[in-house]
Scaffold this active site. Structure first.
Site, PDB file in Angstrom:
ATOM      1  N   CYS A   1      -4.347   2.221  -4.753  1.00 38.36           N
ATOM      2  CA  CYS A   1      -3.469   3.151  -4.190  1.00 38.36           C
ATOM      3  C   CYS A   1      -2.195   3.395  -4.964  1.00 38.36           C
ATOM      4  CB  CYS A   1      -3.248   2.678  -2.536  1.00 38.36           C
ATOM      5  SG  CYS A   1      -2.309   1.027  -2.697  1.00 38.36           S
TER       6      CYS A   1
ATOM      7  N   HIS B   1       0.738  -1.319  -0.024  1.00 35.80           N
ATOM      8  CA  HIS B   1       0.154  -0.038   0.144  1.00 35.80           C
ATOM      9  C   HIS B   1       1.086   1.340  -0.052  1.00 35.80           C
ATOM     10  CE1 HIS B   1      -2.952   2.917   1.055  1.00 35.80           C
ATOM     11  NE2 HIS B   1      -2.148   3.462   2.150  1.00 35.80           N
TER      12      HIS B   1
END
Length: 168
Positions: A108, A38
């Protein structure tokens, strides 16, 4: 003429697997993965990220993920905070609406890569952006794709971009 102000741009990298990918990927995928990444962009004293809730911000390291596992110096930008927030607002109404989120194809890391290029002209590291295709290139990844496609990730602890740091 005054030289322009330069603002540092950092990429925060978090391993969502907390080390499990490193240990289990050879068995499950037949190839070594170092993490399930992430990412977010830190600029103008805030951390900006994209998930199933759209674009959000928080103080650096302020999501429940805690501090990042690593920080990559992407460079610096002349883009002011005001212009940057206008840019994010337009992204949030077009390319990066919450419903556009897809774990493999529009996530993301897609957001971080887009924003890094806007701010600095540089891409984020390919070991991050190539991860979905690496997973999907395995039989196990293909078998899990229907389940994984239904997953929506939104790291808790942020606020919508219209309200940096949770301010109204």
């Amino acid at each position: 003429m005054e030289p322009p102000n330069l603002y540092p741009v950092k990429l925060y990298v978090y391993d969502l697997s907390k080390g499990l990918a490193r240990r289990l990927s050879p068995i499950m995928l037949g190839k070594q993965l170092e993490g399930i990444w992430h990412t977010s962009i830190v600029v103008h004293k805030d951390e900006f990220f994209f998930g199933s809730g759209g674009i959000s911000s928080c103080p650096p390291g302020g999501t429940l993920l805690g501090p990042p596992d690593s920080v990559v110096d992407v460079g610096s930008t002349e883009v002011t905070e005001e212009i940057f927030l206008e840019y994010l607002s337009s992204l949030g109404e077009s390319l990066f609406r919450g419903e556009a989120y897809n774990l493999f194809e529009h996530n993301c890391n897609t957001f971080s890569n887009e924003v890094a290029q806007f701010l600095t002209g540089r891409k984020i590291p390919s070991y991050i952006t190539d991860l979905p295709s690496e997973v999907l290139s395995t039989p196990f990844g293909q078998a899990l794709r229907p389940l994984l496609d239904s997953i929506q990730i939104q790291p808790p602890g942020g606020s919508s971009v219209g309200r940096p740091n949770g301010q109204s």
